[in-house]
Each structure stands twice: as C-alpha cells, then as structure tokens.
Scaffold this motif. Structure first.
Motif, mmCIF file in Angstrom:
data_model
loop_
_atom_site.group_PDB
_atom_site.id
_atom_site.type_symbol
_atom_site.label_atom_id
_atom_site.label_comp_id
_atom_site.label_asym_id
_atom_site.label_seq_id
_atom_site.Cartn_x
_atom_site.Cartn_y
_atom_site.Cartn_z
ATOM 1 N N ARG A 1 89.739 38.773 33.272
ATOM 2 C CA ARG A 1 88.658 39.729 32.747
ATOM 3 C C ARG A 1 87.164 37.876 32.513
ATOM 4 O O ARG A 1 86.491 38.597 31.659
ATOM 5 C CB ARG A 1 89.695 39.381 31.560
ATOM 6 N N PRO B 1 80.286 51.496 21.030
ATOM 7 C CA PRO B 1 79.082 51.431 22.485
ATOM 8 C C PRO B 1 78.444 52.934 22.177
ATOM 9 O O PRO B 1 77.988 53.535 21.723
ATOM 10 C CB PRO B 1 80.683 52.487 23.429
ATOM 11 N N SER C 1 88.609 43.751 21.673
ATOM 12 C CA SER C 1 87.472 44.470 22.363
ATOM 13 C C SER C 1 88.572 46.048 23.602
ATOM 14 O O SER C 1 88.071 47.129 23.433
ATOM 15 C CB SER C 1 86.468 43.723 23.734
ATOM 16 N N ASP C 2 89.934 45.302 23.990
ATOM 17 C CA ASP C 2 90.376 46.470 24.248
ATOM 18 C C ASP C 2 91.062 47.042 23.585
ATOM 19 O O ASP C 2 91.457 48.272 23.745
ATOM 20 C CB ASP C 2 91.882 45.195 24.939
ATOM 21 N N ASN D 1 90.139 48.062 20.382
ATOM 22 C CA ASN D 1 88.939 48.997 20.036
ATOM 23 C C ASN D 1 88.585 49.629 20.042
ATOM 24 O O ASN D 1 87.828 50.053 20.000
ATOM 25 C CB ASN D 1 89.082 48.032 18.435
ATOM 26 N N LYS D 2 88.383 48.959 21.979
ATOM 27 C CA LYS D 2 87.629 49.853 23.185
ATOM 28 C C LYS D 2 85.717 49.604 22.035
ATOM 29 O O LYS D 2 85.014 50.512 22.005
ATOM 30 C CB LYS D 2 87.708 51.231 23.114
ATOM 31 N N VAL D 3 85.300 48.356 21.823
ATOM 32 C CA VAL D 3 84.342 47.815 21.513
ATOM 33 C C VAL D 3 83.841 46.856 21.739
ATOM 34 O O VAL D 3 84.648 46.849 22.998
ATOM 35 C CB VAL D 3 84.315 47.880 19.486
#
Length: 216
Positions: free
Chosen positions: A142, A188, A168-169, A171-173
């Motif tokens: 990564r 996003p 990031s993983d 919270n998808k941010v």
C-alpha cells in the motif's frame, strides 16, 4: 554505457512477493506472517552500524505500544548472517536494554533484497537501502518508502502513514496534507448531480464542491 543489473521493484498496489526465509525468530513465510494483519517490512544496510541501531531500536520500542495495538507486525532484513543478527540483538540489549523481538531476515544470498528492489547498485551492490513496505492484511503493498544508507527514517511519519492508510480504509476517505489523527478528512468528490446537491446541503467544511472536509 555500462550494463547494469536490473532488480525488480514491487509497486504500490502489487501483491507482495511471497517468500520463505530464515529469521531470528525461526522460519517465516511472508504470506502466513501477513495473514489477517498489516506488516511493515523494512531493510537496513548492516548489523552493528550506528544509524541502523537507532532505527531498529525505534521499531522495537514501538512494537507493543503502537504497532501491535494497530494490528501491525514488524519484519526486518539485512544482508547478514543469522549469527550476526543474534549477536547484534544481544549487543544492543546489553548496552541499551532495547530488545529486538521482531523477526529479522538473514538475507545472505540477497534473494529477498533483489526481489523487493532493496539493492540499488548506484547506492550499494552489497547493502540494502533503507526500504519500508506497508503491506495490508490482503497482502497488497500500500505504501513504499526508500531512504539512502546515510539518512535514518522518521518513525513519526511511519506511524502517521500507517494510521492514515487504516483510517482511509475504514472510512472510505482521503487524507489531506499533514493529516494527523483527529484532523478532518477529505470526502470523495461527487460522482453525479445528486451527490453534488447533497453535498451542498451538508454540514461539511466546503472549500469548493470538489474539496470538502469532515470530522470523523
């Protein structure tokens, strides 16, 4: 132009090349060690050297208090024998009280160093540069850091980068410049007009429609 030996260099997003090896804690297969946890895999040029001693000590001190608490295992490597590794571990423990309990790979044939692009001939053909590979629980690389032989790594940045990846993983941010835990994160950008309209009406910190921040 002189011909130079080209070594492979895994890239971000690649599956971490697997291997079976000998370490200070016994035989180790990367894919098994990596199962269900993150791995920070790092190389150092040589045992019994000053910069390497400070770096390995830094990892050892943070092993339980930080890395284990964030589901992360440590894995070191240098082009030295297992006997040299153990003697160095013993020497540092006696002199400083710091114990390198994580596995350190004895890569005498340089096969793993070459596999991971840790040998860079213009720097050295016999000592690994200071590489750091962040490998996620799925075995995907990564993040990669490379430092020359004469510059030590920054432990705060290694810890910050790990937390950024995990945040990031989860919270998808995305994370902005100089992000630290507790800071706002980047949402996003909208994919359609419905997303755009929802964003305009949200309580996000709006710099513009494509750059919006929120607290977690």
């Amino acid at each position: 132009m002189e011909n130079q030996v080209q070594y492979s260099m895994p890239r971000i997003g690649d599956k971490a090349p697997d291997f079976m090896t000998t370490t200070t804690t016994g035989p180790l297969k990367l894919s098994e060690y990596n199962k269900d946890s993150w791995v920070i895999f790092f190389s150092h040029p040589a045992d019994f050297t000053p910069v390497c001693t400070t770096e390995m000590s830094g990892f050892a001190v943070e092993m339980d208090d930080f890395f284990a608490k964030h589901n992360t295992k440590l894995l070191g490597l240098s082009i030295d024998s297992i006997h040299s590794h153990i003697a160095w571990v013993d020497n540092v423990k006696k002199n400083t009280g710091v114990y390198f309990r994580f596995p350190i790979i004895a890569d005498l044939d340089m096969s793993i160093s070459k596999l991971y692009g840790m040998l860079q001939p213009n720097e050295s053909e016999t000592a690994a540069v200071r590489a750091v590979f962040f490998i996620d629980p799925k075995g995907i690389i990564r993040l990669i850091m490379y430092y020359p032989l004469n510059v030590g790594r920054n432990m705060h940045e290694i810890k910050r980068a790990l937390l950024a990846l995990q945040t990031s993983d989860a919270n998808k941010v995305a994370l902005p410049l100089n992000w630290e835990p507790g800071d706002k994160v980047i949402v996003p950008p909208p994919k359609n007009l419905a997303d755009y309209e929802a964003r305009v009406q949200s309580d996000y910190e709006m710099v513009d429609f494509y750059l919006a921040k929120k607290a977690l």
